[in-house]
Design an enzyme around this catalytic site. Structure first.
Site, PDB file in Angstrom:
ATOM      1  N   LYS A 119      14.464   9.865   1.281  1.00  0.00           N
ATOM      2  CA  LYS A 119      13.348  10.460   0.535  1.00  0.00           C
ATOM      3  C   LYS A 119      13.783  11.523  -0.460  1.00  0.00           C
ATOM      4  O   LYS A 119      13.053  11.827  -1.398  1.00  0.00           O
ATOM      5  CB  LYS A 119      12.310  11.047   1.508  1.00  0.00           C
ATOM      6  N   LYS A 209       5.297  -7.689   2.136  1.00  0.00           N
ATOM      7  CA  LYS A 209       4.116  -7.338   2.916  1.00  0.00           C
ATOM      8  C   LYS A 209       3.049  -6.694   2.051  1.00  0.00           C
ATOM      9  O   LYS A 209       3.347  -6.091   1.023  1.00  0.00           O
ATOM     10  CB  LYS A 209       4.497  -6.448   4.100  1.00  0.00           C
ATOM     11  N   LYS A 212      -0.263  -0.660   0.369  1.00  0.00           N
ATOM     12  CA  LYS A 212      -1.260   0.012  -0.468  1.00  0.00           C
ATOM     13  C   LYS A 212      -0.685   0.561  -1.763  1.00  0.00           C
ATOM     14  O   LYS A 212      -1.394   0.707  -2.743  1.00  0.00           O
ATOM     15  CB  LYS A 212      -1.988   1.112   0.302  1.00  0.00           C
TER      16      LYS A 212
HETATM   17  P1  ATP Z   1       2.885   2.386   1.547  1.00  0.00           P
HETATM   18  O1  ATP Z   1       2.837   1.360   0.451  1.00  0.00           O
HETATM   19  O2  ATP Z   1       2.480   3.748   1.092  1.00  0.00           O
HETATM   20  O3  ATP Z   1       4.133   2.334   2.356  1.00  0.00           O
HETATM   21  P2  ATP Z   1       1.534   0.785   3.475  1.00  0.00           P
HETATM   22  O4  ATP Z   1       0.291   0.054   3.145  1.00  0.00           O
HETATM   23  O5  ATP Z   1       2.811   0.022   3.543  1.00  0.00           O
HETATM   24  O6  ATP Z   1       1.668   1.995   2.509  1.00  0.00           O
HETATM   25  P3  ATP Z   1       2.152   2.513   5.635  1.00  0.00           P
HETATM   26  O7  ATP Z   1       1.527   3.843   5.456  1.00  0.00           O
HETATM   27  O8  ATP Z   1       3.584   2.316   5.284  1.00  0.00           O
HETATM   28  O9  ATP Z   1       1.262   1.451   4.848  1.00  0.00           O
HETATM   29  O10 ATP Z   1       1.930   2.035   7.124  1.00  0.00           O
HETATM   30  C1  ATP Z   1       0.847   2.458   7.903  1.00  0.00           C
HETATM   31  C2  ATP Z   1       0.775   1.560   9.105  1.00  0.00           C
HETATM   32  O11 ATP Z   1       0.253   0.278   8.718  1.00  0.00           O
HETATM   33  C3  ATP Z   1       2.103   1.275   9.786  1.00  0.00           C
HETATM   34  O12 ATP Z   1       1.896   1.267  11.186  1.00  0.00           O
HETATM   35  C4  ATP Z   1       2.487  -0.088   9.295  1.00  0.00           C
HETATM   36  O13 ATP Z   1       3.261  -0.787  10.249  1.00  0.00           O
HETATM   37  C5  ATP Z   1       1.111  -0.752   9.130  1.00  0.00           C
HETATM   38  N1  ATP Z   1       1.135  -1.735   8.071  1.00  0.00           N
HETATM   39  C6  ATP Z   1       1.304  -1.477   6.760  1.00  0.00           C
HETATM   40  N2  ATP Z   1       1.230  -2.584   6.034  1.00  0.00           N
HETATM   41  C7  ATP Z   1       1.023  -3.604   6.909  1.00  0.00           C
HETATM   42  C8  ATP Z   1       0.887  -5.006   6.768  1.00  0.00           C
HETATM   43  N3  ATP Z   1       0.924  -5.587   5.579  1.00  0.00           N
HETATM   44  N4  ATP Z   1       0.669  -5.754   7.865  1.00  0.00           N
HETATM   45  C9  ATP Z   1       0.622  -5.170   9.075  1.00  0.00           C
HETATM   46  N5  ATP Z   1       0.756  -3.859   9.283  1.00  0.00           N
HETATM   47  C10 ATP Z   1       0.959  -3.056   8.224  1.00  0.00           C
HETATM   48 MG    MG Z   2       4.823   1.210   3.934  1.00  0.00          MG
END
Ligand code: ATP
Ligand code: MG
Length: 346
Positions: A119, A209, A212
């Site tokens: 980071k 995956k 967001k």
């Molecule tokens: P960012 O893009 O900011 O990383 P993100 O959508 O990937 O956001 P995170 O904040 O990294 O989400 O993850 C929050 C939680 O949601 C974690 O427990 C992660 O395992 C779960 N998660 C995120 N994206 C997915 C997905 N596509 N499918 C299943 N679980 C997910």
């Molecule tokens: Mg993530």
């Protein structure tokens, strides 16, 4: 405290995706429900952790309340004595223990944390906050203050969990048994093995995956999307030119992702879903079925969310915070006595 404690952090974010909901929120709520007979389940919103890197502070407070509302709307029980949901900053012991632990932590130790290295990579030293550097110590305090045994951490956090065990061991070696060590990684993995959620893939590019912070949101379904937006995104999901439906992630990732979504949203077993669709040639029919289910889910969630007031969320948080303060303060006191800040005599 007689029950073992499961502890999990809930990041406050308003912009949750269907992936976050199916892959993180629902499994956590299910875990809380199914485990709370035999365990105490502490869910906390790590608000102090939330600005180790810059954020929009004008939104933070509301986001935290909304995160709690969303969990309640999604079915988190609020009346169970064994399920707490508290804000980290409302338990001052977290900050106090962090300071104490800081003084028993080496600079080198924290410098080696891969998440810190990742980071902070590429930023000038003065742009990297001490908070980002120090974050693992706060995380150790989050865990040790509740004698937490099981913490469902992702791969990016396993090193911090090891650090928590190290610092607790070091402290105990010097001062006697003050802290309970969280279970070692292997036992953590065994404990949570059935609760591993599935990864929802991006609808436009099913090789990655759903996330967001994706640049284009075309392949990402947000919980705040309108039914029309949901439909449009699912109907234009990338599939393939094979022309027959098979549950085969390797050769038909787009189709398989749709089948996964359908299974999770409808609650039907993936085997049944596959059986229902395998061999069919009409991708549009599958897409429509998935879109209908997802729209139903999101509409239902949004209407439940509308009915959960901020006051109701705050009431639940404050109730939990009272209990959490009692637990945390008693452990903090042991640590304070150990280092000579408080009197041993009772
Ligand atoms: P960012 O893009 O900011 O990383 P993100 O959508 O990937 O956001 P995170 O904040 O990294 O989400 O993850 C929050 C939680 O949601 C974690 O427990 C992660 O395992 C779960 N998660 C995120 N994206 C997915 C997905 N596509 N499918 C299943 N679980 C997910
Ligand atoms: Mg993530």
């Amino acid at each position: 405290m007689d029950k073992k404690v499961i502890l999990t952090g809930i990041r406050a974010n308003n912009n949750l995706t269907l992936g976050n909901y199916l892959g993180a929120m629902l499994p956590i709520i299910e875990m809380a429900k199914s485990r709370s007979d035999n365990y105490q389940v502490n869910m906390f919103i790590p608000d102090l952790h939330s600005f180790t890197t810059p954020i929009d502070h004008s939104k933070l407070y509301e986001q935290i309340i909304d995160a709690a509302r969303l969990f309640i709307a999604a079915g988190l029980p609020t009346k169970s004595a064994n399920i707490l949901m508290y804000r980290q900053s409302y338990i001052p012991a977290h900050s106090e223990l962090t300071w104490i632990l800081d003084c028993f932590t080496g600079m080198g130790e924290l410098s080696r944390m891969t998440q810190y290295k990742d980071k902070s990579a590429g930023s000038a030293d003065d742009r990297i906050s001490v908070g980002l550097f120090n974050y693992p110590v706060l995380m150790a305090a989050d865990i040790l203050l509740y004698n937490a045994s099981y913490i469902p951490v992702g791969d990016d956090q396993t090193q911090h969990l090891e650090f928590t065990r190290d610092i607790a061991e070091r402290f105990n070696a010097q001062f006697g048994n003050i802290f309970t060590l969280p279970a070692p990684l292997k036992s953590q993995r065994e404990f949570f093995s059935q609760e591993k959620g599935i990864r929802i893939k991006d609808l436009v590019d099913p090789s990655k995956k759903m996330s967001k912070s994706d640049d284009s949101n075309k392949g990402v379904i947000f919980l705040s999307d309108t039914p029309a937006e949901v439909k449009k995104k699912i109907m234009s999901a990338t599939t393939d030119s094979i022309g027959v439906i098979n549950y085969d992630h390797e050769n038909q990732p787009g189709i398989s992702n749709l089948l996964d979504i359908y299974s999770m949203v409808s609650g039907k077993d993936i085997k049944n879903i596959s059986a229902e669709f395998t061999g069919k040639t009409n991708y549009g029919e599958l897409k429509k079925a998935v879109a209908d289910e997802v729209v139903r889910l999101i509409e239902d969630l949004q209407s439940k969310l509308d009915k959960i007031s901020k006051a109701q969320a705050v009431e639940f948080l404050e109730f939990s915070e009272k209990a959490a303060n009692d637990q945390a303060n008693s452990i903090l006191l042991y640590a304070q006595i150990a280092v000579g800040l408080r009197s041993k005599a009772k």
